[in-house]
Design an enzyme around this catalytic site. Structure first.
Site: not given
Lengths: 683, 591
Positions: A308, A523
């Site tokens: 990320d 996620d």
């Protein structure tokens, strides 16, 4: 890594308490049922039993050469014990850690909220999933669960070793709490998510203790190789006796078993499970919990890292760095509007705009409370925020949002502004367009700050053949610029959870293994799909359950260390296997001439080490074979040194160290032991 | 050792390395069913064969089906040969009126030729009719070679394919290997051999009158000596050239005559000798290139070929050096090479080939699983004889038998990749295929069966005075070498004999027969299982983190693993055989 875990990591390799416990365990592990799990060492144990029985028999019947036979028998037993000791040492480190964790697991009182709303006191061990409990400041959270009401600061040091408290709150991605941690302030209501014995702490204890340790795929394959080699050498030794009888030089059982034990790969066979346990342990030292050894191995195999952007590659917050005006607007005007619109914006970006305006244009921060103003907060639908003050209607937001806003007010975004927006995006910044009363004033340049040292780390990963992909919600232009600055190989821009999932599947379809980190509930599917999914401990319960590792420090960069640990584990196995097999050459040159030089003195030509006599030669080889296991325990526990480099370079280095080293070392070692034995008149 | 000798050896390997690429590329085209220049003639033949046999050439086979087809084919042709041998007395083309072959010998011979071993417990010219030689044995030379090539191609496909369950069609591979690869080369080669004087006829044996009558004195069992004067000699005839070509090209090695390629009608000139050696290595060398092209990594093919070449060189160096040394027991004799004598150990060697070409031939024929001989391996010095024995014990993977050599080598590659692959910190990968427990298991099975059969049977033989030892003509370490050599040669499907062992006994015929059978099929099956398993795997894309299988480092690694695993298994036995014999020879003892 937190200071507490560093302290853990510094635990001496040969901590005396662990050594003592391991010595006892080594004896306990002699039970054939345990030994059978390790075919190589089981063969040694069977050999030791055989020689022991024969030794006793010979003692009564007066056969054999007692002193030599006794020494061989003892050293064969030592070989088995040393291997058991290695395994016990590796387990011991985990056990010590498990003991510490158990302290946190002490019985507490839970304040269970019944359906009617009354509170009853029950022991925490009676809590079941879906029970709801109330925890106030100073109390221990009685079990794993999810905060459903309230917000509190929690001390999780018992689990993470991190002494700074963390915030846990209902809703969002910071709702998970762990049993055994302590609420420091405020009060929360928690829905329990696990039954007794299945809590995070329980799993963690089981993991570090190695109680549920199952062999990993590579370990199974390696065990098959070692078992196969053992059978081949068993065959070579068993058939040697007929040839020896034919040649008129039959051998004693002691000598034949000595030859067998020296040839079968006892070094790696004895250390194999210790290497696996130590690998898991190393992960725990880094405050990472893996649900299986398989995941650790997979980490070594990873081809693609999904990282990320925010928090991993860049520091979490963007900063305003520049005001770019629209035609006919002065910088002061723009800065003034930008600052006004951000006064009530408590995000780090908002604050940085206020600060920048103050620094560049000396615009003092006005107190929002003193203004007769209405703040328009950011919403997901408008994707703008702003302020209504003294008839001024100021908005700031993404270019698309402001562009739509302007169209609604019958104007449009000037081309020059759009150009500035693109320029900022291309440079990796995030443009925020500011508009006042339906007119665009200009653009605020928000800059992402790439963490220091990331470029070097990505270069190392590239050298190891690992591709890094940055995941970001930014538009492609911005993403490309940051990707360039950070040095990642690729990026996924404007990523939604589904895109991430698709990317993982696409990579996997190409045969690649993918690792990622995540913390949010959205996620979870991707974490489950990835080959290595590291959930942040601060994340939701769903994320933690979906991944196969949990990082207690909640540090997304940890992924890179996890990969290194996985690689180190595999390398240590390979290195010691190569070393073990290479060792055999010297042992042949010690034992074969010793076996037959009595009948055929010419065979002494093969005694290239010039060992003193046949008995000392065989004894030296057996002793070397046993001692090398002990000598290599530190290496097995610590792992071979790992430096990021290409596979070709790694192979060359390790082949030289462990291959050639493995050929040479026993020649020296056996010779030295032989000299010592001769000096001590042991043979 | 002479410069002349080394130049010939250098010329030999240079030609092999030069021919490898065209040969390998051609075979890739053949087995990928792409166009070749022989298609106009051969495609109609191929189609006709499929129509006659009902084979669907587009049907793909899983590894189990492939293995089953191979076994059925081998079993059927084995039975055919057995029957031909047993009834040859009633069949045509038997001018010498040779009788039916005894059951144990017929079994041994049928297994021997089916398995590409060509171990010969019999003396061909006094046992086999022309028909048996051509229909029973020479056909097998083609078939068993084609089976070997097909198996290797199946293995290569296993590596090259991704996420597939099949390995190709056995019947197609068999047919194409025979029609496109073996037949055309053999036709040219056979004709070339006749130009050198190799015979090709169906005549009855010729009786020649000796220029100088020989007097032979023999001692009978009763101790009486009889003296006979021999005035004539029977000279065997036959269709030799046609069988000789495939004997070498298919690495079969079964001689038309007892003395094999030492016989002037089989191998008359140094040129025919040179061509025969080239023929042995031609296909095995080419297959490494086929491997490289079919898996899309030509460099990997070259790396494997390089490992083979290194091992070949070590063998020929030791063998040539040992044979060129003077015999230490003959102190007073001039044994140095000169213009008038070859020097060194000429016992059991043909003068027309000399030491260099005999040592090279012995190395080449045992590197590959050929087993043809142009000299008596039994008469080599102990170290000279150690080379062929070790070559066979390594599994005949140095170039190796057609097909079998390559897949044997690839099993070693799998093991090497597994052992060392871990050292780069990844699950071992071979050309993008992960090497996992099943692959290791089957590879170890493959590696285990080989020493199990050799060492097992040899151990039984030396413990049984009546069965194993009575057939020995030498005792001591040399006798052990002879027994080890026989079982190694049978299990490795080599077929050459150290001799000195009267192997035409029930025990040896049957035990060697089983050794040949297990050595071929029990090893081919786990190999196909690996191929089948590999074919189903994904291919992990190559990165900087991938284990390199194309570099010199890999070649060195592969060579070391072969030497260490091979040597470690057999070194104890060898140390009581040739190594001990060598040391004793220098101490003045012979056996």
């Amino acid at each position: 890594m937190s200071t507490a875990s560093q302290a853990k990591g510094r635990r001496s390799l040969f901590d005396s308490a662990i050594v003592r416990r391991a010595a006892v365990d080594a004896l306990v592990k002699l039970a054939p049922k345990t030994m059978m799990k390790n075919p190589v060492m089981f063969v040694v144990e069977v050999g030791s039993v055989l020689t022991t029985v024969l030794l006793i028999y010979d003692r009564f019947t007066g056969h054999g050469h007692f002193s030599f036979d006794l020494q061989i028998t003892l050293w064969l037993w030592f070989t088995v014990l040393f291997a058991n000791f290695a395994e016990a040492m590796a387990e011991g480190r985990g056990k010590a850690q498990a003991d510490a964790l158990r302290l946190a697991k002490s019985e507490t009182t839970a304040y269970k909220v019944s359906k009617s709303g009354t509170i009853e006191e029950i022991p925490s061990s009676q809590l079941r999933a879906d029970d709801v409990v109330k925890v106030v400041a100073g109390q221990m959270i009685p079990g794993d669960g999810e905060v459903i009401v309230g917000v509190a600061s929690v001390d999780e040091s018992a689990i993470t070793g991190e002494s700074a408290p963390v915030i846990r709150e209902a809703g969002g991605d910071r709702s998970a709490v762990t049993g055994g941690t302590r609420v420091l302030s405020d009060e929360i209501t928690v829905r329990i998510t696990s039954n007794p014995g299945e809590t995070f702490l329980d799993r963690m204890i089981a993991l570090v203790e190695g109680a549920e340790r199952q062999k990993t795929p590579n370990e199974i394959a390696l065990n098959i190789l070692l078992a196969g080699l053992t059978i081949i050498f068993l065959l070579a030794v068993v058939t040697l006796q007929p040839y020896a009888i034919y040649s008129g030089a039959p051998q004693t059982v002691f000598v034949l078993i000595s030859l067998l034990v020296c040839l079968i790969p006892t070094t790696i066979g004895g250390l194999l499970s210790a290497i696996g346990i130590a690998g898991m342990d190393r992960l725990v030292q880094h405050n990472v919990l893996a649900t299986s050894g398989r995941a650790v191995e997979a980490a070594g195999d990873v081809n693609t890292l999904l990282l990320d952007k925010t928090g991993t590659i860049t520091i979490g917050n963007r900063e305003a760095s520049e005001f770019v005006t629209a035609p006919g607007v002065t910088s002061e005007q723009l800065a003034d509007a930008a600052q006004l619109s951000s006064l009530a914006d408590e995000t780090p970006e908002g604050r940085s705009i206020v600060v920048l305006a103050k620094q560049q244009y000396n615009l003092r921060g006005r107190e929002f409370a003193n203004l007769n103003a209405e703040f328009i907060p950011f919403s997901a639908t408008t994707r703008m925020s702003g302020i209504e003050v003294d008839g001024r209607s100021i908005r700031k937001g993404s270019v698309d949002a402001i562009s739509n806003y302007l169209i609604e007010h019958g104007s449009k975004l000037p081309d020059l502004v759009r150009e500035s927006v693109d320029a900022i995006s291309r440079s990796g910044g995030t443009p925020l367009v500011v508009a006042e009363n339906g007119r665009a004033l200009g653009v605020i340049h928000l800059k992402d700050v790439v963490k220091g040292g990331m470029k070097e780390r990505f270069d190392q990963l590239r050298a190891m053949g690992i591709r890094t992909i940055m995941i970001t919600g930014d538009n492609p232009l911005t993403a490309a610029a940051i990707a360039r600055e950070a040095g990642v190989d690729d990026f996924l821009a404007e990523a939604k959870p589904k895109d991430k999932m698709d990317l993982i599947k696409r990579e996997q379809a190409e045969g690649k293994l993918v690792a990622m980190t995540g913390d949010g509930t959205n996620d979870a599917p991707a974490l489950a799909q990835a080959d290595v999914g590291v959930a942040m401990n601060s994340g939701t319960q769903a994320a933690k359950e979906a991944g196969n590792m949990v990082d207690l420090d909640s540090n997304p960069t940890k992924l890179i260390e996890i990969v290194a640990i996985g690689k180190q584990l595999l390398m240590t196995r390979g290195a010691l296997t190569t070393f073990s097999i290479s060792n055999d050459i010297a042992k042949y040159f010690a034992i074969i001439p010793a076996m037959f030089a009595g009948a055929f003195p010419v065979l002494n030509a093969l005694n290239i080490m010039h060992l003193h006599n046949p008995e000392s030669a065989i004894l030296s080889a057996v002793i070397f074979n046993a001692l090398i296991i002990v000598a290599l325990i530190p290496l097995a526990l610590r792992g071979v040194r790992y430096r990021p480099m290409s596979a070709a370079a790694l192979l060359q280095r390790n082949l030289v160290v462990y291959g050639i080293g493995g050929i040479v070392a026993p020649f020296i070692g056996i010779k030295l032991i032989d000299m010592l034995i001769t000096a001590l008149h042991l043979a | 050792m002479s410069l002349n000798g080394w130049l010939q050896i250098a010329l030999f390997i240079a030609l092999i390395l030069l021919l490898a690429k065209p040969m390998g590329s051609y075979m890739t085209r053949v087995f990928d069913r792409r166009r070749t220049w022989l298609d106009p003639i051969l495609v109609p033949c191929e189609r006709l064969l499929y129509r006659l046999t009902g084979v669907d050439p587009d049907q793909e086979m899983r590894w189990t089906q492939y293995a089953m087809a191979m076994l059925v084919f081998s079993a059927a042709t084995l039975v055919l040969t057995y029957v031909i041998e047993r009834i040859q007395q009633v069949l045509p083309l038997n001018p010498q009126h040779l009788a039916a072959v005894a059951p144990d010998l017929a079994f041994n011979t049928a297994v021997s030729f089916t398995t590409n071993t060509n171990w010969q417990s019999y003396t061909p010219e006094t046992t086999m009719s022309y028909l048996t030689q051509m229909l029973g044995l020479a056909t097998h030379n083609f078939w068993s070679a084609a089976v070997g090539i097909a198996l290797a191609i199946a293995f290569i496909r296993g590596i090259a394919r991704r996420e597939m369950k099949t390995l190709g069609n056995f019947w197609v591979d068999l047919t194409r290997a025979t029609l496109w690869v073996l037949l055309p080369i053999c036709i040219v080669f056979a004709v070339t051999l006749t130009s050198q004087g190799v015979i090709q006829n169906f005549h009855p044996y010729t009786t020649a009158k000796l220029v100088q009558p020989q007097t032979i004195t023999t001692t009978g069992a009763d101790g009486k000596t009889t003296t006979t004067t021999v005035t004539t000699q029977t000279i065997a005839q036959g269709p030799v050239a046609s069988q000789e070509a495939i004997k070498m090209l298919g690495t079969n090695g079964g001689g038309f005559f007892n003395t094999n390629s030492a016989h002037p009608f089989e191998n008359p000139t140094p040129l025919s000798n040179f061509l025969q050696m080239l023929a042995i290595f031609l296909i095995p060398a080419g297959l490494t290139v086929t491997l490289g092209t079919m898996v899309g990594s030509p460099k990997h093919g070259w790396a494997v070929l390089a490992a083979m070449t290194i091992l070949w060189f070590c063998g020929v160096f030791v063998c040539y050096r040992a044979e060129a040394q003077p015999n230490p027991l003959m102190h007073n004799v001039d044994q140095h090479a000169s213009l008038t004598q070859s020097g060194g150990n000429m016992e059991g060697k043909e003068v027309r080939f000399g030491i260099a070409n005999s040592a090279l031939f012995a190395t080449v024929t045992t590197d590959a699983s050929c087993g043809a001989v142009n000299a008596m391996h039994d008469s080599f010095t102990p170290l000279g004889g150690l080379v062929p024995l070790t070559n066979i014990m390594l599994g005949e993977i140095v170039f190796g038998g057609v097909g079998a050599g390559l897949y044997g080598m690839l099993v070693f590659v799998v093991i090497s990749v597994f052992i060392a692959g871990l050292m780069v910190g990844r699950t071992p990968e071979y050309l993008g295929k992960k090497i996992e427990a099943y692959d290791v298991q089957m590879s170890m099975l493959y590696l285990l069966i080989f020493p199990l059969i050799i060492l097992g049977f040899a151990a039984i033989a030396v413990l049984m005075p009546n069965l194993g030892l009575s057939a020995l003509t030498n005792h001591g370490p040399h006798g052990l070498s002879e027994v080890l050599y026989a079982y190694a040669s049978a299990t490795g499907n080599n077929g050459s004999a150290f001799a000195g062992l009267s192997a035409n006994t029930h025990w040896y015929n049957y035990s060697l027969g089983f050794a040949m059978f297990f050595g071929r099929f029990m090893m081919a099956i786990p190999m196909l299982a690996i191929a089948g398993n590999l074919a189903g795997k994904k291919i992990v894309p190559e990165t900087a983190g991938t284990f390199p299988v194309t570099t010199p480092l890999f070649t060195v690694l592969l060579t070391s693993v072969i030497v260490i695993v091979g040597a470690l298994t057999f070194f104890p036995a060898l140390s009581l055989g040739p190594i001990l014999e060598h040391l004793l020879l220098h101490a003045g003892h012979t056996f």
